[in-house]
Design a protein around this motif. Structure first.
Motif, PDB file in Angstrom:
ATOM      1  N   MET A 127     -18.075 -29.376  34.950  1.00 32.81           N
ATOM      2  CA  MET A 127     -17.475 -30.437  35.746  1.00 32.81           C
ATOM      3  C   MET A 127     -18.468 -31.557  36.021  1.00 32.81           C
ATOM      4  SD  MET A 127     -15.086 -28.488  38.547  1.00 32.81           S
ATOM      5  CE  MET A 127     -16.309 -27.309  39.121  1.00 32.81           C
ATOM      6  N   ASP A 128     -17.979 -32.797  35.950  1.00 35.56           N
ATOM      7  CA  ASP A 128     -18.748 -33.966  36.367  1.00 35.56           C
ATOM      8  C   ASP A 128     -17.992 -34.655  37.492  1.00 35.56           C
ATOM      9  OD1 ASP A 128     -21.196 -34.453  34.933  1.00 35.56           O
ATOM     10  OD2 ASP A 128     -19.983 -34.677  33.125  1.00 35.56           O
ATOM     11  N   LEU A 129     -18.617 -34.802  38.646  1.00 37.18           N
ATOM     12  CA  LEU A 129     -18.063 -35.611  39.721  1.00 37.18           C
ATOM     13  C   LEU A 129     -18.848 -36.915  39.756  1.00 37.18           C
ATOM     14  CD1 LEU A 129     -16.104 -35.851  42.170  1.00 37.18           C
ATOM     15  CD2 LEU A 129     -18.048 -35.164  43.588  1.00 37.18           C
ATOM     16  N   LEU A 166     -13.408 -36.960  38.851  1.00 38.80           N
ATOM     17  CA  LEU A 166     -13.804 -35.596  38.509  1.00 38.80           C
ATOM     18  C   LEU A 166     -13.302 -35.298  37.100  1.00 38.80           C
ATOM     19  CD1 LEU A 166     -14.982 -32.796  39.374  1.00 38.80           C
ATOM     20  CD2 LEU A 166     -12.660 -32.210  40.122  1.00 38.80           C
ATOM     21  N   LEU A 167     -14.216 -34.946  36.206  1.00 37.51           N
ATOM     22  CA  LEU A 167     -13.859 -34.611  34.831  1.00 37.51           C
ATOM     23  C   LEU A 167     -14.175 -33.142  34.592  1.00 37.51           C
ATOM     24  CD1 LEU A 167     -12.868 -35.647  32.064  1.00 37.51           C
ATOM     25  CD2 LEU A 167     -15.244 -36.153  31.503  1.00 37.51           C
ATOM     26  N   VAL A 168     -13.172 -32.400  34.120  1.00 38.17           N
ATOM     27  CA  VAL A 168     -13.306 -30.956  33.927  1.00 38.17           C
ATOM     28  C   VAL A 168     -13.168 -30.643  32.441  1.00 38.17           C
ATOM     29  CG1 VAL A 168     -12.506 -28.689  34.681  1.00 38.17           C
ATOM     30  CG2 VAL A 168     -12.201 -30.673  36.178  1.00 38.17           C
ATOM     31  N   LYS A 169     -14.293 -30.456  31.773  1.00 39.75           N
ATOM     32  CA  LYS A 169     -14.280 -30.192  30.331  1.00 39.75           C
ATOM     33  C   LYS A 169     -13.906 -28.741  30.052  1.00 39.75           C
ATOM     34  CE  LYS A 169     -17.780 -33.611  29.143  1.00 39.75           C
ATOM     35  NZ  LYS A 169     -19.106 -33.827  28.528  1.00 39.75           N
ATOM     36  N   GLY A 170     -13.088 -28.566  29.006  1.00 41.18           N
ATOM     37  CA  GLY A 170     -12.676 -27.226  28.624  1.00 41.18           C
ATOM     38  C   GLY A 170     -11.365 -26.806  29.246  1.00 41.18           C
ATOM     39  N   LEU A 171     -10.862 -27.581  30.187  1.00 42.49           N
ATOM     40  CA  LEU A 171      -9.592 -27.271  30.838  1.00 42.49           C
ATOM     41  C   LEU A 171      -8.494 -28.130  30.217  1.00 42.49           C
ATOM     42  CD1 LEU A 171      -8.047 -25.797  33.099  1.00 42.49           C
ATOM     43  CD2 LEU A 171      -8.636 -27.689  34.612  1.00 42.49           C
ATOM     44  N   ALA A 172      -7.622 -27.479  29.386  1.00 39.95           N
ATOM     45  CA  ALA A 172      -6.604 -28.221  28.631  1.00 39.95           C
ATOM     46  C   ALA A 172      -7.262 -29.376  27.880  1.00 39.95           C
ATOM     47  CB  ALA A 172      -5.489 -28.713  29.541  1.00 39.95           C
ATOM     48  N   HIS A 173      -8.362 -29.052  27.258  1.00 36.24           N
ATOM     49  CA  HIS A 173      -9.288 -29.929  26.541  1.00 36.24           C
ATOM     50  C   HIS A 173     -10.263 -30.560  27.530  1.00 36.24           C
ATOM     51  CE1 HIS A 173     -10.997 -32.228  23.314  1.00 36.24           C
ATOM     52  NE2 HIS A 173     -10.922 -33.292  24.085  1.00 36.24           N
ATOM     53  N   VAL A 202     -11.822 -43.620  32.663  1.00 35.49           N
ATOM     54  CA  VAL A 202     -11.793 -42.389  33.465  1.00 35.49           C
ATOM     55  C   VAL A 202     -12.184 -41.164  32.642  1.00 35.49           C
ATOM     56  CG1 VAL A 202     -10.243 -40.831  34.732  1.00 35.49           C
ATOM     57  CG2 VAL A 202     -10.149 -43.279  35.148  1.00 35.49           C
ATOM     58  N   ASN A 203     -11.951 -41.190  31.337  1.00 32.90           N
ATOM     59  CA  ASN A 203     -12.247 -40.046  30.483  1.00 32.90           C
ATOM     60  C   ASN A 203     -13.468 -40.268  29.577  1.00 32.90           C
ATOM     61  OD1 ASN A 203      -9.848 -38.062  30.878  1.00 32.90           O
ATOM     62  ND2 ASN A 203      -8.888 -40.070  30.710  1.00 32.90           N
ATOM     63  N   ASP A 204     -14.309 -41.231  29.937  1.00 34.75           N
ATOM     64  CA  ASP A 204     -15.477 -41.547  29.102  1.00 34.75           C
ATOM     65  C   ASP A 204     -16.653 -40.650  29.485  1.00 34.75           C
ATOM     66  OD1 ASP A 204     -17.427 -42.602  27.515  1.00 34.75           O
ATOM     67  OD2 ASP A 204     -17.056 -44.689  28.073  1.00 34.75           O
ATOM     68  N   ASP A 205     -16.647 -39.424  28.954  1.00 37.11           N
ATOM     69  CA  ASP A 205     -17.689 -38.463  29.316  1.00 37.11           C
ATOM     70  C   ASP A 205     -19.071 -38.904  28.823  1.00 37.11           C
ATOM     71  OD1 ASP A 205     -16.410 -38.034  26.810  1.00 37.11           O
ATOM     72  OD2 ASP A 205     -17.394 -36.106  26.594  1.00 37.11           O
ATOM     73  N   ILE A 206     -19.142 -39.646  27.733  1.00 34.41           N
ATOM     74  CA  ILE A 206     -20.436 -40.110  27.229  1.00 34.41           C
ATOM     75  C   ILE A 206     -21.053 -41.120  28.198  1.00 34.41           C
ATOM     76  CG2 ILE A 206     -21.585 -41.362  25.368  1.00 34.41           C
ATOM     77  CD1 ILE A 206     -19.575 -40.107  23.445  1.00 34.41           C
ATOM     78  N   ILE A 242      -9.869 -39.941  42.311  1.00 39.82           N
ATOM     79  CA  ILE A 242      -9.760 -39.660  43.740  1.00 39.82           C
ATOM     80  C   ILE A 242     -10.045 -40.929  44.528  1.00 39.82           C
ATOM     81  CG2 ILE A 242     -10.647 -38.216  45.619  1.00 39.82           C
ATOM     82  CD1 ILE A 242     -11.696 -36.350  43.214  1.00 39.82           C
ATOM     83  N   ASP A 243      -9.086 -41.339  45.373  1.00 39.25           N
ATOM     84  CA  ASP A 243      -9.229 -42.567  46.150  1.00 39.25           C
ATOM     85  C   ASP A 243      -8.955 -42.302  47.625  1.00 39.25           C
ATOM     86  OD1 ASP A 243      -9.471 -45.048  44.223  1.00 39.25           O
ATOM     87  OD2 ASP A 243      -8.016 -43.705  43.304  1.00 39.25           O
ATOM     88  N   LYS A 244      -9.812 -42.829  48.471  1.00 47.73           N
ATOM     89  CA  LYS A 244      -9.571 -42.779  49.915  1.00 47.73           C
ATOM     90  C   LYS A 244      -8.796 -44.021  50.311  1.00 47.73           C
ATOM     91  CE  LYS A 244     -11.911 -41.753  54.273  1.00 47.73           C
ATOM     92  NZ  LYS A 244     -13.213 -41.427  54.896  1.00 47.73           N
ATOM     93  N   THR A 245      -7.647 -43.844  50.939  1.00 47.50           N
ATOM     94  CA  THR A 245      -6.786 -44.973  51.301  1.00 47.50           C
ATOM     95  C   THR A 245      -7.258 -45.624  52.594  1.00 47.50           C
ATOM     96  OG1 THR A 245      -5.236 -43.710  52.671  1.00 47.50           O
ATOM     97  CG2 THR A 245      -4.866 -43.687  50.272  1.00 47.50           C
ATOM     98  N   GLU A 246      -6.667 -46.779  52.892  1.00 46.23           N
ATOM     99  CA  GLU A 246      -7.005 -47.480  54.132  1.00 46.23           C
ATOM    100  C   GLU A 246      -6.631 -46.646  55.358  1.00 46.23           C
ATOM    101  OE1 GLU A 246      -8.678 -50.261  54.402  1.00 46.23           O
ATOM    102  OE2 GLU A 246      -8.847 -50.411  52.223  1.00 46.23           O
ATOM    103  N   GLN A 247      -5.646 -45.756  55.195  1.00 44.80           N
ATOM    104  CA  GLN A 247      -5.209 -44.902  56.308  1.00 44.80           C
ATOM    105  C   GLN A 247      -6.109 -43.681  56.485  1.00 44.80           C
ATOM    106  OE1 GLN A 247      -3.018 -46.072  53.847  1.00 44.80           O
ATOM    107  NE2 GLN A 247      -2.503 -47.770  55.215  1.00 44.80           N
ATOM    108  N   GLY A 248      -7.021 -43.458  55.525  1.00 48.35           N
ATOM    109  CA  GLY A 248      -7.970 -42.369  55.656  1.00 48.35           C
ATOM    110  C   GLY A 248      -7.602 -41.094  54.925  1.00 48.35           C
TER     111      GLY A 248
END
Length: 303
Positions: free
Chosen positions: A198-200, A210-217, A147-151, A223-229
């Motif tokens: 930001m990278d989405l 969603l990765l936000v560089k520079g924010l608290a490092h 999840v944090n592999d920006d490269i 983000i997951d959409k559930t079966e219930q929507g």
């Protein structure tokens, strides 16, 4: 294997392991039912075997080094032997599940912050993995490694040109989806000015990172959409600059008052597609910065 395919495969195996882990939890209602316990143990052997296979699949997809692969195989062999020793004793089986399957030490979050946050000069999974004690911890470390592999994210093509518009930069990468389109549009509408990068990454129709560089490092959102929507958002903040502000964030796992800056923090909440941009913006806008730490008279206690 292409970067997006590698990430997609990882999450496929990740979900399979999580499902098998859940099946290793004994139902307390049947603790004294001999037939249930015998059936449970027989099925649990199969679940443990499947977990071993899928950890192997994860390590292949992520191209994990041979020494670490040998360590994981040895660890899983030890866990399996401990399970054998439980026999058909329901108390031992219950203890086994807590001690070797499900438990998550608070120290793991700190080790992930120090070793696996995005944008670190030397990101490594080795130390956190070698100090983990449960299958849940192992899986969580691999999970944060991805999840944090920006490269790796740089290798995923853009769906659209980066959105700048004096709001910082939002890169929309991966597989275009309706959910990701809504997230990008909503973020761009809600963020009036945003100084970070930001990278989405859209994995598929129901998953994005969603990765936000520079924010608290470098803060990440899964983000997951559930079966219930509805939408489940889980986020990871590598550095805690001001504890009181962190503990007010929506869905945060509470952090102790004098926690180290590198302790890290995680949180999760549910939202809807029409509110997701605003809800993520509220998290982003309220994560304290290094300037907040420097204003604190007790900052020396937390370095």
């Amino acid at each position: 294997m292409e970067a997006l395919e590698s990430i997609s495969k990882f999450f496929e195996y990740d979900i399979k392991i999580k499902k098998d882990m859940m099946k290793l939890s004994i139902d307390e209602k049947y603790m004294n039912d001999k037939n249930y316990i015998e059936d449970f143990v027989d099925q649990a052997y199969k679940n443990l075997y499947d977990i071993i296979i899928n950890f192997g699949n994860i390590m292949e997809v992520l191209e994990i080094d041979n020494i670490t692969q040998e360590y994981i195989i040895s660890f899983m062999s030890e866990v399996t032997n401990i399970f054998y020793e439980c026999g058909y004793n329901p108390i031992k089986l219950q203890t086994f599940y807590h001690d070797y399957i499900s438990d998550m030490s608070p120290d793991i979050i700190s080790k992930i912050s120090a070793n696996l946050a995005a944008n670190l000069p030397t990101r490594t999974y080795i130390y956190p993995l070698r100090t983990s004690h449960t299958i849940n911890e192992l899986l969580h470390i691999f999970h944060q490694y991805v999840v944090n592999d920006d490269i790796l994210f740089y290798m995923i093509p853009n769906v659209t040109y980066p959105i700048t518009d004096n709001k910082g930069v939002i890169n929309y990468r991966g597989k275009e989806s309706n959910m990701a389109n809504i997230i990008v549009k909503s973020l761009a509408q809600n963020i009036v000015y945003y100084p970070y990068y930001m990278d989405l990454i859209s994995i598929n129709d129901k998953k994005a990172i969603l990765l936000v560089k520079g924010l608290a490092h470098a803060t990440s959102f899964e983000i997951d959409k559930t079966e219930q929507g509805d939408i489940r958002v889980e986020y990871f903040i590598p550095k805690i600059y001001e504890v009181n502000a962190i503990n007010k964030l929506n869905g945060i796992d509470e952090v102790s008052e004098n926690a180290s800056v590198m302790r890290g923090a995680t949180g999760r909440f549910y939202t809807t597609e029409d509110k997701i941009g605003l809800d993520i913006f509220h998290i982003i806008n309220n994560i304290p910065t290094e300037e907040d730490l420097m204003k604190s008279p007790d900052r020396h206690k937390r370095i």
